[in-house]
Design an enzyme around this catalytic site. Structure first.
Site, PDB file in Angstrom:
ATOM      1  N   GLU A   1       1.368  -1.006   0.081  1.00  0.00           N
ATOM      2  CA  GLU A   1      -0.308  -0.126  -0.125  1.00  0.00           C
ATOM      3  C   GLU A   1       0.715   1.070  -0.330  1.00  0.00           C
ATOM      4  O   GLU A   1       2.121   1.585   0.575  1.00  0.00           O
ATOM      5  CB  GLU A   1      -0.921  -0.321   1.265  1.00  0.00           C
ATOM      6  CG  GLU A   1      -1.630  -0.701   1.073  1.00  0.00           C
ATOM      7  CD  GLU A   1      -3.352  -0.040   2.852  1.00  0.00           C
ATOM      8  OE1 GLU A   1      -3.288   1.008   2.883  1.00  0.00           O
ATOM      9  OE2 GLU A   1      -4.131  -0.843   1.925  1.00  0.00           O
TER      10      GLU A   1
ATOM     11  N   ASP B   1      -5.355  10.539   9.306  1.00  0.00           N
ATOM     12  CA  ASP B   1      -4.221   9.924   9.812  1.00  0.00           C
ATOM     13  C   ASP B   1      -4.276  10.577  10.564  1.00  0.00           C
ATOM     14  O   ASP B   1      -4.353  11.954  11.193  1.00  0.00           O
ATOM     15  CB  ASP B   1      -3.555  10.646   8.840  1.00  0.00           C
ATOM     16  CG  ASP B   1      -3.514   9.595   7.299  1.00  0.00           C
ATOM     17  OD1 ASP B   1      -3.523   7.879   7.501  1.00  0.00           O
ATOM     18  OD2 ASP B   1      -3.776   9.749   6.369  1.00  0.00           O
TER      19      ASP B   1
ATOM     20  N   TYR C   1     -11.084  -3.610   2.821  1.00  0.00           N
ATOM     21  CA  TYR C   1     -10.435  -3.266   3.962  1.00  0.00           C
ATOM     22  C   TYR C   1     -11.436  -2.636   4.600  1.00  0.00           C
ATOM     23  O   TYR C   1     -12.316  -2.068   5.279  1.00  0.00           O
ATOM     24  CB  TYR C   1     -10.001  -2.204   3.255  1.00  0.00           C
ATOM     25  CG  TYR C   1      -8.641  -1.214   4.754  1.00  0.00           C
ATOM     26  CD1 TYR C   1      -7.123  -0.960   3.878  1.00  0.00           C
ATOM     27  CD2 TYR C   1      -8.994  -1.142   5.775  1.00  0.00           C
ATOM     28  CE1 TYR C   1      -6.077  -0.755   4.662  1.00  0.00           C
ATOM     29  CE2 TYR C   1      -7.760  -0.612   6.099  1.00  0.00           C
ATOM     30  CZ  TYR C   1      -6.107  -0.031   5.795  1.00  0.00           C
ATOM     31  OH  TYR C   1      -5.863   0.050   6.627  1.00  0.00           O
TER      32      TYR C   1
END
Ligand SMILES: Cc1ncc(COP(=O)(O)O)c(C=O)c1O
Lengths: 397, 267
Positions: free
Chosen positions: B50, B61, B175
């Protein structure tokens, strides 16, 4: 024509929900809770009651006699949001969303703030309703709006400085979204303007639409006709959307949004999204964004912290493209001149954000006839800006 | 190429382990180092790579990846240069590459042009952190045309209806975000993870890779018992940040990644 936004939160090609999957179900839940609340008479009554007995609504419409005479053209009217409790229109939305948070059973609210006015408004509403409150604020904004930082603390809020990027509103929103992604089950994010993912743009506009509904009745009564033009400053765009929304159907009324022209026209020197930006996706919504050709978001500059933001609410993007609203830019310097002008001629010290709208009025009023009226949204008072203006002008307090 | 991603999962399964999927930010510490690091990760046993596209406003993040993005951006990394990194990598490696990006850089590049250029560079899959299934139709169509998988995210907060909607657009895997929060290292795993993964697999009928907060070999080992793939990001990115452009960087990262790769074994 169907009312906008559509069910997915789109105003034409603008809006939507571009957020991490973790926030999607909570946004669906928020949309539903808000839809139910706005149809609930008890909720509406409680909100109306607070707006009148706590926030001080309706705010007056003042005829600016000396300013009108000085400019020598159209009659200038001021919608006095500066007289709201806490000193700006932000309280209308903060009280609405905090009531909603309590209704949803959320014990904690978070907010971003630029000028500090939204942060103060949320800290105030949270104190009133007994909610925990944390406010994120860029460290550059903490410096230039220091008074509001201390005010928030006095109100019992926790203020967290954000030291990333340009250390302004954009970075405070990034940090608020990160908090929310991590705390979403217990926390409501009180977004401060008509931006972000659906339902925020339409929900905040509706909480602010009280400005326009009052102003429509007031100008008809006091001026005996509709205004020729309405002028409001545009950061995220909530005070503008709030006053415009009542007048959008009246095509004969020109609507003008004023953006921060900063200190120049190069990327990074201003926050004029409609002259320097292109469509992009930031903070959950598709709208005009100041960015480079690689899609990296640009830094912005404005003397006013509340306008210093690289994107703009999606409904404004739609109004721009459909030409219902005209967007213009005003420089730091012009805004500072208008700040003094209104203080001296009307005895009202405006917020630096608002001073941008006033600067445009001083350009345009002389070009309109004396029978015509310009309605300005006086979005906030300038107490918070006094020390920063003094510093910029080399005055030691 | 869809084939390569598919094959990577099949290959791992045959060897009785979950696919090991390390994440690094492209351009951190430099573009050329990213190619070297990708090779190190592959040697350590990575099945899929990734590659993060650095963005100015990474709202999903935590601090570790934020700093990596800042370092990459300060090197002038853009979406175009990330594609160049993949092209470069393809001279020496066939490891499947999934780009991990915020939407705006791709939006600015132009979705259709991006799809074509990404396929030509050798990208196998694309995951957007801020494009939920509701907004994914256009991206999935553009990528499908060039044979790139759109990797969709499912979160612990996703409702059954939302997970079912993911099924319609999902590529070779979905995911699953292991926790409610942003990326970053965490000391503990969420309770009930195994049941959630089982549910997601059933509702999406896809393979499920688990990521966000997975940062020790013990955690990797536990997740590998029930997931099809495990993503390890911040733990590697943190180390890259500490080492910077030091000569021992590739060796150290290879050793660290190997400790994770070995932990993917099924008991
Ligand atoms: C007084 C005042 N006016 C305007 C703004 C800009 O926000 P908006 O465009 O949402 O009205 C702010 C923001 O902080 C403000 O404090």
């Amino acid at each position: 024509m169907k009312p906008l936004p559509d069910s997915r939160g789109y105003f034409g090609p603008y809006g939507g929900r571009f957020v991490p999957e973790t926030l999607m179900a909570p946004l669906e839940e928020l949309t539903q809770a808000w839809q139910e609340a706005r149809r609930d008479r008890a909720f509406r009554r409680e909100l109306a009651e607070l707006l009148s007995t706590y926030c001080g609504r309706p705010t007056p419409l003042s005829f600016a006699g000396r300013l009108t005479k000085h400019l020598g053209g159209a009659a200038v009217y001021l919608k006095r949001e500066d007289l709201c409790h806490t000193g700006a229109h932000k309280i209308n939305n903060a009280v609405g969303q905090c009531l909603l948070a309590r209704r949803m059973g959320k014990a904690r609210v978070i907010a971003e703030t630029g000028a500090g006015q939204h942060g103060v408004a949320v800290a105030t509403a949270a104190a009133l309703l007994g909610l925990h409150c944390r406010v994120y604020m860029g460290t550059e904004d903490e410096r230039r709006q220091a008074l509001n930082v201390y005010r928030m603390k006095l109100l019992g809020a926790e203020v967290v400085g954000v030291d990333a990027g340009s250390k302004t509103l954009k970075d405070a929103i990034n940090e608020s979204l990160r908090d929310w992604v991590s705390s979403v089950s217990s926390t409501h994010y009180v977004m401060g303007s008509v931006m972000g993912p659906h339902p925020y743009p339409v929900m905040v506009r509706e909480f602010q639409s009280v400005i326009g509904s009052e102003a429509l009745l007031q100008i008809r009564k006091q001026h005996r006709s509709l205004p020729k033009m309405i002028v409001a400053c545009v950061g995220g765009g909530s005070n503008a959307a709030g006053i415009f929304s009542a007048f959008v159907p009246y095509r004969q009324v020109d609507l003008v949004g004023v953006e921060a022209g900063g200190r120049g026209t190069r990327l990074g020197e201003h926050a004029a999204r409609f002259s320097g930006g292109t469509p992009g996706v930031l903070h959950g919504t598709r709208s005009y964004v100041l960015q480079d050709q690689h899609g990296l978001v640009a830094e912005t500059h404005s003397v006013s912290a509340g306008l210093d933001y690289p994107a703009v609410g999606p409904e404004h993007a739609w109004w721009h493209d459909s030409r219902r609203v005209t967007y213009v830019r005003v420089s730091d310097e012009e805004a500072l001149d208008a700040f003094h002008l209104l203080s001296e001629l009307e005895g009202i010290v405006p917020a630096l954000e608002t001073a941008h709208a006033l600067a445009y009025v001083s350009h345009v009023a002389p070009r309109l006839g004396p029978g015509q009226a310009i309605l300005v949204n006086l979005s906030g008072r300038g107490d918070k800006d006094v020390s920063e203006v003094a510093r910029l002008e080399g005055v030691t307090l | 190429m869809k084939g390569r991603l598919e094959q990577a999962f099949v290959h791992a399964r045959k060897r009785k382990r979950a696919a090991f999927i390390p994440y690094i930010t492209a351009g951190d510490p430099t573009a050329s180092r990213t190619v070297v690091l990708a090779r190190s990760l592959e040697r350590a046993g990575a099945d899929v790579l990734e590659l993060g596209v650095p963005f100015t406003d990474p709202i999903a993040d935590g601090p570790t990846n934020q700093r990596a993005a800042e370092r990459a951006l300060s090197q002038g990394t853009t979406l175009s240069s990330v594609l160049a990194i993949v092209r470069e990598l393809r001279f020496s490696s066939t490891i499947p590459v999934v780009l991990f990006s915020y939407f705006n850089p791709v939006h600015a590049y132009g979705l259709a042009r991006f799809a074509v250029d990404a396929a030509a560079a050798g990208v196998d899959g694309v995951l957007f952190t801020d494009v939920p299934v509701d907004e994914a139709e256009a991206a999935r169509e553009a990528l499908r045309r060039v044979g790139i998988d759109l990797v969709l995210i499912v979160a612990p907060t996703s409702t059954r209806e939302r997970v079912k909607a993911v099924r319609k657009l999902a590529g070779s895997f979905v995911y699953f975000v292991a926790r409610i929060g942003v990326t970053g290292t965490r000391a503990t795993l969420e309770e009930g993870l195994q049941d959630q993964v089982r549910m997601v697999r059933k509702l999406t009928r896809s393979r499920v890779a688990v990521g966000f907060g997975v940062s020790t070999p013990e955690q990797v080992s536990r997740i590998s018992q029930f997931a099809d793939g495990v993503v390890v990001g911040s733990a590697l990115v943190q180390r890259i940040g500490e080492l910077g452009d030091a000569p021992e960087l590739p060796g150290e990262i290879e050793a660290l990644a190997r400790s994770f790769a070995l932990a993917t074994k099924r008991k």
